[in-house]
Design a protein around this motif. Structure first.
Motif, PDB file in Angstrom:
ATOM      1  N   GLY A 106       0.906  -1.406   0.012  1.00  0.00           N
ATOM      2  CA  GLY A 106      -0.024  -0.048  -0.018  1.00  0.00           C
ATOM      3  C   GLY A 106       0.808   1.132   0.162  1.00  0.00           C
ATOM      4  N   GLY A 116      -3.714   1.988  -0.865  1.00  0.00           N
ATOM      5  CA  GLY A 116      -4.481   0.806  -0.164  1.00  0.00           C
ATOM      6  C   GLY A 116      -3.694  -0.239  -0.619  1.00  0.00           C
ATOM      7  N   ARG A 117      -4.343  -1.453  -0.104  1.00  0.00           N
ATOM      8  CA  ARG A 117      -3.468  -2.796  -0.652  1.00  0.00           C
ATOM      9  C   ARG A 117      -4.856  -3.807  -0.517  1.00  0.00           C
ATOM     10  NH1 ARG A 117      -1.846  -2.142   4.642  1.00  0.00           N
ATOM     11  NH2 ARG A 117      -1.985  -4.101   6.073  1.00  0.00           N
ATOM     12  N   TYR A 118      -4.546  -5.031  -1.085  1.00  0.00           N
ATOM     13  CA  TYR A 118      -5.545  -6.095  -1.143  1.00  0.00           C
ATOM     14  C   TYR A 118      -4.747  -7.325  -1.343  1.00  0.00           C
ATOM     15  CZ  TYR A 118      -4.620  -6.737  -6.156  1.00  0.00           C
ATOM     16  OH  TYR A 118      -4.055  -7.408  -7.403  1.00  0.00           O
ATOM     17  N   HIS A 155      -9.378  -9.555   0.867  1.00  0.00           N
ATOM     18  CA  HIS A 155      -9.240  -8.762   1.859  1.00  0.00           C
ATOM     19  C   HIS A 155      -8.633  -7.381   1.515  1.00  0.00           C
ATOM     20  CE1 HIS A 155      -9.291 -12.387   4.517  1.00  0.00           C
ATOM     21  NE2 HIS A 155      -8.636 -12.746   3.549  1.00  0.00           N
ATOM     22  N   SER A 164      -7.763  -3.489   2.258  1.00  0.00           N
ATOM     23  CA  SER A 164      -7.410  -2.397   3.358  1.00  0.00           C
ATOM     24  C   SER A 164      -7.087  -1.151   2.697  1.00  0.00           C
ATOM     25  CB  SER A 164      -6.111  -3.012   3.900  1.00  0.00           C
ATOM     26  OG  SER A 164      -5.459  -2.100   4.922  1.00  0.00           O
ATOM     27  N   ARG A 165      -8.087  -0.242   3.019  1.00  0.00           N
ATOM     28  CA  ARG A 165      -7.990   1.192   2.520  1.00  0.00           C
ATOM     29  C   ARG A 165      -7.613   1.191   1.044  1.00  0.00           C
ATOM     30  NH1 ARG A 165      -7.517   4.825   6.611  1.00  0.00           N
ATOM     31  NH2 ARG A 165      -6.084   6.250   5.499  1.00  0.00           N
ATOM     32  N   ARG A 183     -12.153   5.100  -0.193  1.00  0.00           N
ATOM     33  CA  ARG A 183     -11.073   4.145   0.273  1.00  0.00           C
ATOM     34  C   ARG A 183     -12.035   3.068   0.988  1.00  0.00           C
ATOM     35  NH1 ARG A 183      -8.925   8.586   2.963  1.00  0.00           N
ATOM     36  NH2 ARG A 183      -9.611   7.785   4.865  1.00  0.00           N
ATOM     37  N   SER A 216     -12.471  -1.006   2.639  1.00  0.00           N
ATOM     38  CA  SER A 216     -12.000  -1.820   3.230  1.00  0.00           C
ATOM     39  C   SER A 216     -12.804  -3.122   3.644  1.00  0.00           C
ATOM     40  CB  SER A 216     -11.394  -1.358   4.815  1.00  0.00           C
ATOM     41  OG  SER A 216     -10.509  -0.318   4.582  1.00  0.00           O
ATOM     42  N   SER A 228     -13.799  -7.430   3.789  1.00  0.00           N
ATOM     43  CA  SER A 228     -13.478  -8.841   3.207  1.00  0.00           C
ATOM     44  C   SER A 228     -14.835  -9.284   2.302  1.00  0.00           C
ATOM     45  CB  SER A 228     -12.958  -9.741   3.852  1.00  0.00           C
ATOM     46  OG  SER A 228     -14.128  -9.975   5.204  1.00  0.00           O
TER      47      SER A 228
END
Length: 400
Positions: free
Chosen positions: A57, A326-328, A337, A339-340, A348, A350, A352
């Motif tokens: 991210g 962000g990241r996935y 999953h 995350s932002r 953004r 978040s 799952s």
């Protein structure tokens, strides 16, 4: 054989890009080829610069050259989602948003990473290419990179600039094949089929309409060498057409060929699994908040196709960064999953989703940024609250 300057590929580029953009690019460009040419000319002064978001991210500085732009287009032979994103990313770069194109470079690098040797032998590929391709230097040239570079530059400069459209000579000089072979000591005599005509036997050629590595035009020239040749072209298909053809037409043609039955020359046109996409939105005001969330999930789906994890001890199937932040990750049970993750600025996401991209996917998402809320996803339906308003809708509305 493979042209080391990719002139066959470049000659096929206008046809392939126009087929990709057929009735799909009108909302954002009048001419995708003119867009590429304009961007290449702009990049003659300096490479594109910007950032990409890594798997953690974090924003990382990035750059893109003209030769790398061509590599992105070429890599789309193996990744139709990457090819579909290309025209919109080029348009975005022309409008000052370099993030989409720089991320496509990262995706292309992941797709082009060599598979394990038992799947693809780099040694066999190198030996075959450097012995058999019509390289731009005499076979007697010493394996000196500087000397061979001079021959390559001479070959490029003696070729009309129109042969590299919509790219240019500098783009061709960056390509990988002369660099791959610049230290190869070739045998004195070139490989030869031997005297006499080629055998008069039944021949089946299978091609993808979108293939730029071995274009349809080249296959047609090969077909003229064999009186009993039959050529089958799969629509909306890139390289390795037998395995990538979404219609199954080429597999049926192969079966008919080995039963000595007539083979249809052109497969029926099928919808593209990954059509051309418009430039990503640059502000939240360009679309409703729920559509921004849906496009974020769609973008993660497409990006994950290029981010497959190959480490044998890693439990995840894919990991990546969002376009804007962000990241996935997608774990071994196909749970996504987030995350932002940001695809649209100011949104953004978040949370799952279990069974991601399955018709039975389900989960909860939390949205932060300029719009806040919580959503529940069940299949392709979404319900919840965004910006203080109750919302309900589908994930399947078209982008843009």
């Amino acid at each position: 054989g493979q042209d080391p300057l990719y002139r066959h590929s470049l000659a096929a580029t206008p046809r392939v890009l126009r087929a990709l953009c057929r009735a799909r690019c009108r909302s954002f460009t009048r001419d995708p080829l003119a867009d590429v040419q304009r961007l290449v000319r702009r990049m003659a002064g300096r490479p594109l610069r910007g950032y990409v978001v890594d798997r953690r991210g974090r924003r990382r500085p990035a750059r893109l050259t003209r030769g790398e732009l061509f590599v992105i287009l070429l890599t789309g032979d193996f990744d139709p989602a990457l090819r579909g994103a290309f025209p919109g990313a080029v348009r975005a770069a022309l409008d000052g948003d370099t993030a989409p194109l720089l991320r496509l470079k990262r995706r292309a690098g992941a797709v082009a990473a060599p598979p394990p040797p038992h799947v693809f032998s780099a040694a066999v590929f190198t030996a075959t290419t450097c012995e058999e391709a019509p390289l731009p230097w005499p076979r007697s040239t010493p394996p000196d990179p500087l000397e061979r570079r001079r021959h390559t530059e001479a070959a490029v400069n003696s070729t009309p600039s129109s042969a590299f459209f919509p790219f240019d000579r500098a783009s061709a000089l960056e390509n990988d094949l002369p660099q791959l072979c610049d230290r190869w000591a070739a045998t004195p005599a070139p490989p030869d089929f031997g005297p006499g005509p080629l055998p008069d036997v039944p021949v089946l050629l299978i091609e993808g309409e979108d293939d730029l590595r071995t274009p349809v035009e080249t296959a047609r020239r090969v077909a003229t060498l064999f009186p009993q040749a039959q050529l089958v072209v799969a629509s909306a298909t890139g390289h390795s057409a037998l395995g990538a053809d979404p219609s199954g037409c080429t597999a049926r043609a192969l079966a008919r060929f080995f039963r000595d039955q007539p083979v249809a020359g052109v497969c029926k046109r099928v919808p593209r699994p990954f059509p051309a996409l418009p430039p990503p939105p640059r502000r939240l005001g360009d679309l409703p908040p729920l559509r921004a969330v849906a496009q974020t999930l769609s973008d993660v789906s497409q990006d994950s196709l290029s981010q497959i994890v190959v480490e044998p001890d890693d439990p995840d199937l894919a990991r990546g960064g969002g376009l804007r932040g962000g990241r996935y990750r997608i774990d071994g049970r196909f749970t996504l999953h987030l995350s932002r993750v940001a695809f649209v600025p100011g949104v953004r996401v978040s949370g799952s989703l279990r069974r991601f991209e399955d018709l039975r996917q389900s989960g909860r998402l939390v949205v932060r940024g300029r719009v806040r809320g919580a959503l529940r996803v069940s299949g392709r339906r979404v319900v919840g609250r965004l910006g203080g308003q109750r919302v309900a809708g589908s994930l399947d509305a078209p982008p843009g």
